[in-house]
Write a protein that holds these residues in place. Structure first.
Motif, PDB file in Angstrom:
ATOM      1  N   ASN A 279       0.810  -1.216   0.000  1.00 50.27           N
ATOM      2  CA  ASN A 279       0.000   0.000   0.000  1.00 50.27           C
ATOM      3  C   ASN A 279       0.845   1.269   0.000  1.00 50.27           C
ATOM      4  O   ASN A 279       0.364   2.331  -0.398  1.00 50.27           O
ATOM      5  CB  ASN A 279      -0.931   0.017   1.218  1.00 50.27           C
ATOM      6  CG  ASN A 279      -2.099  -0.922   1.048  1.00 50.27           C
ATOM      7  OD1 ASN A 279      -2.663  -1.044  -0.040  1.00 50.27           O
ATOM      8  ND2 ASN A 279      -2.460  -1.616   2.111  1.00 50.27           N
TER       9      ASN A 279
ATOM     10  N   PHE B 170     -10.620   4.247  -3.524  1.00 47.02           N
ATOM     11  CA  PHE B 170     -10.854   2.990  -2.810  1.00 47.02           C
ATOM     12  C   PHE B 170     -12.060   3.079  -1.863  1.00 47.02           C
ATOM     13  O   PHE B 170     -12.019   2.566  -0.749  1.00 47.02           O
ATOM     14  CB  PHE B 170      -9.600   2.577  -2.027  1.00 47.02           C
ATOM     15  CG  PHE B 170      -8.357   2.558  -2.858  1.00 47.02           C
ATOM     16  CD1 PHE B 170      -8.272   1.728  -3.958  1.00 47.02           C
ATOM     17  CD2 PHE B 170      -7.280   3.384  -2.566  1.00 47.02           C
ATOM     18  CE1 PHE B 170      -7.121   1.703  -4.748  1.00 47.02           C
ATOM     19  CE2 PHE B 170      -6.132   3.368  -3.350  1.00 47.02           C
ATOM     20  CZ  PHE B 170      -6.057   2.530  -4.440  1.00 47.02           C
TER      21      PHE B 170
ATOM     22  N   ASP C 151     -10.082   2.679  -7.939  1.00 46.50           N
ATOM     23  CA  ASP C 151     -10.614   1.512  -7.264  1.00 46.50           C
ATOM     24  C   ASP C 151      -9.945   0.250  -7.767  1.00 46.50           C
ATOM     25  O   ASP C 151      -9.089   0.297  -8.646  1.00 46.50           O
ATOM     26  CB  ASP C 151     -12.130   1.420  -7.430  1.00 46.50           C
ATOM     27  CG  ASP C 151     -12.815   1.056  -6.123  1.00 46.50           C
ATOM     28  OD1 ASP C 151     -12.441   0.008  -5.550  1.00 46.50           O
ATOM     29  OD2 ASP C 151     -13.699   1.804  -5.673  1.00 46.50           O
ATOM     30  N   PHE C 152     -10.347  -0.891  -7.207  1.00 46.38           N
ATOM     31  CA  PHE C 152      -9.674  -2.154  -7.448  1.00 46.38           C
ATOM     32  C   PHE C 152     -10.220  -2.876  -8.673  1.00 46.38           C
ATOM     33  O   PHE C 152     -11.421  -2.864  -8.938  1.00 46.38           O
ATOM     34  CB  PHE C 152      -9.821  -3.072  -6.233  1.00 46.38           C
ATOM     35  CG  PHE C 152      -9.242  -2.510  -4.980  1.00 46.38           C
ATOM     36  CD1 PHE C 152      -7.871  -2.481  -4.793  1.00 46.38           C
ATOM     37  CD2 PHE C 152     -10.070  -1.992  -3.993  1.00 46.38           C
ATOM     38  CE1 PHE C 152      -7.325  -1.946  -3.631  1.00 46.38           C
ATOM     39  CE2 PHE C 152      -9.533  -1.465  -2.826  1.00 46.38           C
ATOM     40  CZ  PHE C 152      -8.161  -1.440  -2.650  1.00 46.38           C
TER      41      PHE C 152
ATOM     42  N   GLU D 243     -16.422  -5.499  -4.765  1.00 45.34           N
ATOM     43  CA  GLU D 243     -15.454  -5.244  -5.825  1.00 45.34           C
ATOM     44  C   GLU D 243     -15.957  -5.817  -7.144  1.00 45.34           C
ATOM     45  O   GLU D 243     -16.709  -6.788  -7.176  1.00 45.34           O
ATOM     46  CB  GLU D 243     -14.102  -5.867  -5.470  1.00 45.34           C
ATOM     47  CG  GLU D 243     -13.471  -5.251  -4.236  1.00 45.34           C
ATOM     48  CD  GLU D 243     -12.222  -5.991  -3.797  1.00 45.34           C
ATOM     49  OE1 GLU D 243     -11.985  -7.107  -4.314  1.00 45.34           O
ATOM     50  OE2 GLU D 243     -11.492  -5.461  -2.942  1.00 45.34           O
TER      51      GLU D 243
ATOM     52  N   TYR E  99      -7.843   1.914 -12.377  1.00 46.54           N
ATOM     53  CA  TYR E  99      -7.926   0.580 -11.804  1.00 46.54           C
ATOM     54  C   TYR E  99      -6.553   0.174 -11.259  1.00 46.54           C
ATOM     55  O   TYR E  99      -5.536   0.492 -11.859  1.00 46.54           O
ATOM     56  CB  TYR E  99      -8.364  -0.441 -12.849  1.00 46.54           C
ATOM     57  CG  TYR E  99      -9.630  -0.051 -13.580  1.00 46.54           C
ATOM     58  CD1 TYR E  99     -10.868  -0.242 -12.981  1.00 46.54           C
ATOM     59  CD2 TYR E  99      -9.572   0.510 -14.851  1.00 46.54           C
ATOM     60  CE1 TYR E  99     -12.024   0.118 -13.662  1.00 46.54           C
ATOM     61  CE2 TYR E  99     -10.733   0.869 -15.521  1.00 46.54           C
ATOM     62  CZ  TYR E  99     -11.957   0.668 -14.913  1.00 46.54           C
ATOM     63  OH  TYR E  99     -13.082   1.029 -15.589  1.00 46.54           O
TER      64      TYR E  99
END
Length: 261
Positions: A61, A154, A182-183, A240, A260
């Motif tokens: 992270n 996120f 975001d993921f 997700e 992404y």
């Protein structure tokens, strides 16, 4: 027995079996799940700011958040937004660092964060025009404001799919530009063997990236998130989607920039 067997039992609603299988395992994930299932409570994963802070401050992270901050700083320099809002700002570190890196200072800054504890930290380090302690759904219902730029890092994955589409549709009329980070996840059926293998591998790898703070990160954040998305009746905090699903579902919501990771 494997970590996938533990997650399978959780998905089937058999917590006792999940705990017993986890207790027989030797992986970091098995140990973390054993401890969590022995002491699970009903609190939110964001009730413990220390666990969340430790999670985003360690492992992969560190580089991830640095990249996000650079991307946002580029947006500020390019768009020069005078009215800026951050949805799900957390403790405020991302927007604070991005603003500092860009040298940009908006005339109006709105922070939206459901966790009162995290918002309090954000307000301490920033000087927002408005700090809203609640969900973005509530904010859009209660506050009639427009923005030059709305960003969310996120946070959108914490909103169920249909609600998220409604939120983005409502935001379209409130902002000139919406930036989402975001993921991206594999395109597999939720709860399928492929999905459970992905989760087992991902969470084992994630836990391996922490040392002193591993127990805090596991019990206060990662295990509640993992169990919450699998166990029937658990408090779920993540929905997700693969990048392709984001594009297909929200392709008409322009101008939207989705990054992404």
């Amino acid at each position: 027995m494997t970590d996938v067997d533990v997650l399978t039992a959780l998905a089937e609603g058999d917590r006792r079996r999940a705990r017993d299988v986890a207790a027989a395992g030797t992986s970091l994930l098995a140990r973390a799940l054993t401890t969590y299932l022995d002491h699970e409570d009903a609190g939110s994963v964001y009730d413990q700011p220390a666990a969340f802070a430790a999670f985003i401050s360690g492992g992969g992270n560190v580089g991830l958040y640095a990249a996000v901050e650079r991307a946002l700083a580029d947006q500020y320099r390019s768009l020069n937004p005078l009215r800026l809002a951050d949805i799900g700002c957390g403790d405020g570190r991302v927007i604070r660092n991005a603003l500092a890196a860009s040298g940009h200072l908006p005339d109006s800054l709105t922070l939206i964060e459901p966790s009162a504890a995290l918002l309090a930290q954000a307000v301490r380090d920033l000087t927002p025009t408005r700090a809203y302690a609640g969900t973005v759904q509530s904010f859009l219902s209660e506050v009639d404001s427009g923005f030059d730029l709305v960003e969310s890092t996120f946070a959108m994955h914490t909103i169920p799919h249909d609600e998220r589409t409604e939120v983005l549709t409502r935001l379209r009329d409130r902002t000139d530009r919406l930036v989402i980070v975001d993921f991206d996840v594999p395109d597999v059926e939720h709860g399928s063997p492929a999905h459970l293998r992905f989760l087992a591998e991902t969470y084992e790898r994630g836990l391996s990236e922490y040392t002193e703070d591993r127990d805090l990160v596991a019990g206060g954040f990662l295990m509640p998130v993992l169990v919450g998305q699998l166990a029937p009746g658990a408090s779920r905090v993540t929905w997700e989607q693969p990048a392709a699903a984001w594009r297909a579902r929200h392709k008409k919501l322009v101008p939207v920039a989705i990054h992404y990771v």
